[in-house]
Design an enzyme around this catalytic site. Structure first.
Site, PDB file in Angstrom:
ATOM      1  N   GLY A  38      15.573 136.302  -4.766  1.00 59.32           N
ATOM      2  CA  GLY A  38      15.820 135.795  -3.416  1.00 59.32           C
ATOM      3  C   GLY A  38      14.836 136.408  -2.456  1.00 59.32           C
ATOM      4  NE  ARG A  39       9.523 135.628  -0.722  1.00 56.89           N
ATOM      5  CZ  ARG A  39       8.519 136.482  -0.522  1.00 56.89           C
ATOM      6  NH1 ARG A  39       8.248 136.901   0.685  1.00 56.89           N
ATOM      7  NH2 ARG A  39       7.791 136.897  -1.525  1.00 56.89           N
ATOM      8  CE  LYS A  41      13.818 135.878  11.174  1.00 57.78           C
ATOM      9  NZ  LYS A  41      14.902 136.041  12.139  1.00 57.78           N
ATOM     10  CB  ALA A  43      14.612 141.956   1.926  1.00 56.51           C
ATOM     11  CG  ASP A 156      23.418 137.366   8.234  1.00 58.65           C
ATOM     12  OD1 ASP A 156      23.642 136.216   8.691  1.00 58.65           O
ATOM     13  OD2 ASP A 156      22.345 137.688   7.696  1.00 58.65           O
TER      14      ASP A 156
HETATM   15  P1  ADP Z   1      17.944 139.537   3.319  1.00 55.13           P
HETATM   16  O1  ADP Z   1      18.371 140.636   4.205  1.00 55.13           O
HETATM   17  O2  ADP Z   1      16.465 139.405   3.254  1.00 55.13           O
HETATM   18  O3  ADP Z   1      18.646 138.239   3.553  1.00 55.13           O
HETATM   19  P2  ADP Z   1      19.621 139.827   0.944  1.00 55.13           P
HETATM   20  O4  ADP Z   1      20.212 141.137   0.625  1.00 55.13           O
HETATM   21  O5  ADP Z   1      20.507 138.802   1.530  1.00 55.13           O
HETATM   22  O6  ADP Z   1      18.328 140.050   1.853  1.00 55.13           O
HETATM   23  O7  ADP Z   1      18.929 139.247  -0.369  1.00 55.13           O
HETATM   24  C1  ADP Z   1      18.229 138.015  -0.314  1.00 55.13           C
HETATM   25  C2  ADP Z   1      18.674 137.129  -1.454  1.00 55.13           C
HETATM   26  O8  ADP Z   1      18.366 137.762  -2.700  1.00 55.13           O
HETATM   27  C3  ADP Z   1      20.166 136.860  -1.518  1.00 55.13           C
HETATM   28  O9  ADP Z   1      20.521 135.788  -0.675  1.00 55.13           O
HETATM   29  C4  ADP Z   1      20.356 136.541  -2.991  1.00 55.13           C
HETATM   30  O10 ADP Z   1      19.965 135.235  -3.287  1.00 55.13           O
HETATM   31  C5  ADP Z   1      19.368 137.493  -3.674  1.00 55.13           C
HETATM   32  N1  ADP Z   1      20.039 138.748  -4.035  1.00 55.13           N
HETATM   33  C6  ADP Z   1      20.263 139.809  -3.231  1.00 55.13           C
HETATM   34  N2  ADP Z   1      20.928 140.791  -3.864  1.00 55.13           N
HETATM   35  C7  ADP Z   1      21.143 140.358  -5.114  1.00 55.13           C
HETATM   36  C8  ADP Z   1      21.806 140.911  -6.263  1.00 55.13           C
HETATM   37  N3  ADP Z   1      22.365 142.121  -6.209  1.00 55.13           N
HETATM   38  N4  ADP Z   1      21.869 140.172  -7.400  1.00 55.13           N
HETATM   39  C9  ADP Z   1      21.302 138.939  -7.442  1.00 55.13           C
HETATM   40  N5  ADP Z   1      20.661 138.364  -6.392  1.00 55.13           N
HETATM   41  C10 ADP Z   1      20.579 139.057  -5.246  1.00 55.13           C
HETATM   42 MG    MG Z   2      20.621 137.652   3.227  1.00 57.99          MG
END
Ligand code: ADP
Ligand code: MG
Length: 327
Positions: A38-39, A41, A43, A156
Site C-alpha cells: 500500500g501507499r 501520502k 508512507a 482517519d
Molecule cells: P498511510 O498513513 O500512508 O495511509 P497506512 O498505514 O494506512 O499508511 O498504510 C497504507 C496502506 O498500506 C494501507 O491502506 C494498507 O493497504 C497497506 N498496509 C498498511 N499496513 C499493513 C499491514 N500491516 N499489512 C498489510 N497491509 C498493510
Molecule cells: Mg492509511
C-alpha cells in the site's frame, strides 16, 4: 508494562519504549520485491520476511521530512499509540522499529486479507453480506472502544485503514494507520485535523473541538459504505462533499438499504448525528439491537420442552431466535 502517556500541546505522545534500530532492515529481513502492499501520502508499505523466523511482516516506511518539516515526533506518536494498543487484538501489532537518516520503518504484523475497501467497492455479489458486516463492525467497535477508553482518537477511520487477517475465508479486522490519531484529554481542545473528506465529521469542517465522537461519525459512514457500496456524502467535488456533510444530506431510501434488517438503518442513524454529544459512543453502539448476536443456541430444558409440546398441541408454533441465514 505500558508506555506512560506523556503528551505535548498538540495531543502527540512522545515516550516510546520500542528499541529504535539503526542497522539496516535488510540485515534481518528480506524485503519482497515488486508490488507494494500500500501507499499513502508519506508512507510506502512493503511485504518482508524475517529471516530468523520465516514470518511475514509489513514494513511501513515513513519519511521524516514532509513538506520541508521535521515530522519525526509525529512518527514517534504513531509508534506510541501502537504500543499503547499492544494488548488489543483489533489493532495491528508493532514488531520492530528501524531508523535511517531519511526514514523510519515500522515493522508491523502482516494483515494478509488487505483493506476492507476492496470488498466495499466490489460488485454487490462479491461484497460483504449483512451478517459479515455485523461481525466486522462489532470488531471495529471493540477496537475503537479500546482506543477511546485509552484517550486515543483515530481521526482517519475509513475502509483503507481497516485491514483483514485473511480475505477468504473472511478473517478478523485490524485497525491500522495512527498517523492522524491524537491523545485527547479533558479540558484540552483539538481542532482542525483533516481526515479524508468523505468520512470527515461536521465538527471538523466547522473548526469545532474534536473528540471520540468524531470517530463515531466516521464509523457511521463506514457502516453505510460496507452495507451498500455507496459513499453517502460523496459529491462531485470536495466542496460538494463538505456541503453534503454539513447539511447531513444523506439518503436512507437507497434500494441497497431496503433488503437489510430493520435495525440496520437506525444503527447508522445513531452515528450520523450532527451534534457530537448526541452521537452513540463505541460502547453504546455495541449494545445496539442490530449488533446483538443473531444465533442463540438454546438447548431445550425439560420444562420448556414440555411447554413447547403443550404449545404445539394448542396449534401454537413459536418462532425461536431469528430466521436469518447463519451458515
Ligand atoms: P498511510 O498513513 O500512508 O495511509 P497506512 O498505514 O494506512 O499508511 O498504510 C497504507 C496502506 O498500506 C494501507 O491502506 C494498507 O493497504 C497497506 N498496509 C498498511 N499496513 C499493513 C499491514 N500491516 N499489512 C498489510 N497491509 C498493510
Ligand atoms: Mg492509511
Amino acid at each position: 508494562r505500558r508506555c506512560e502517556p506523556r503528551e505535548n500541546r498538540s495531543g502527540l505522545l512522545r515516550e516510546i519504549r520500542t528499541t529504535i534500530r539503526t542497522e539496516s532492515l535488510t540485515e534481518r529481513y528480506d524485503v519482497i520485491p515488486g508490488k507494494e502492499l500500500g501507499r499513502g501520502k508519506f508512507a510506502v508499505v512493503r511485504k518482508c520476511v524475517e529471516r530468523s523466523s520465516g514470518r511475514t511482516f509489513a514494513a511501513k516506511y515513513l519519511r521524516k521530512r514532509r513538506k520541508g518539516q521535521d515530522c519525526r515526533s509525529d512518527i514517534l506518536h504513531e509508534i506510541c499509540v501502537l504500543e499503547l494498543a499492544a494488548s488489543c487484538p483489533r489493532v495491528i501489532d508493532l514488531h520492530e522499529v528501524y531508523e535511517t537518516s531519511n526514514e523510519m520503518v515500522l515493522v508491523l504484523e502482516y494483515a494478509a486479507g488487505g483493506e476492507i475497501f476492496s470488498q466495499c467497492v466490489a460488485d454487490r455479489d462479491e461484497a460483504f453480506s449483512e451478517l459479515e458486516v455485523k461481525r466486522l463492525m462489532r470488531q471495529i467497535l471493540e477496537g475503537i472502544s479500546f482506543l477511546h477508553q485509552n484517550n486515543v482518537v483515530h481521526l482517519d477511520i475509513k475502509p483503507q485503514n481497516i485491514l483483514l487477517t485473511s480475505c477468504s475465508p473472511l478473517g478478523d479486522i485490524k485497525i491500522v494507520d495512527f498517523g492522524l490519531s491524537r491523545w485527547v484529554r479533558g479540558g484540552q481542545e483539538i481542532r482542525e485535523i483533516m481526515g479524508t473528506p468523505e468520512y470527515v465529521a461536521p465538527e471538523v469542517l466547522n473548526y469545532e473541538p474534536i473528540s471520540s465522537a468524531t470517530d463515531m461519525w466516521s464509523i457511521g459512514v463506514l457502516a453505510y459504505v460496507m452495507l451498500t457500496g455507496i459513499s453517502p456524502f460523496l459529491g462531485n467535488s470536495k466542496q460538494e462533499t463538505f456541503l453534503n456533510i454539513s447539511q447531513i444530506d444523506i439518503s436512507y431510501s437507497e434500494e441497497e438499504l431496503e433488503t437489510l434488517e430493520v435495525s440496520a438503518v437506525p444503527f447508522i442513524q445513531t452515528l450520523l448525528v450532527k451534534e457530537p454529544e448526541a452521537r452513540a459512543s463505541a460502547e453504546s453502539a455495541l449494545q445496539h439491537p442490530w449488533l446483538q448476536l443473531e444465533l442463540v443456541l438454546k438447548l431445550p430444558d425439560p420444562l420448556s420442552a414440555c411447554q413447547k409440546s403443550h404449545d404445539e398441541d394448542q396449534g401454537l408454533l413459536r418462532a425461536e431466535g431469528h430466521d436469518e441465514d447463519v451458515s
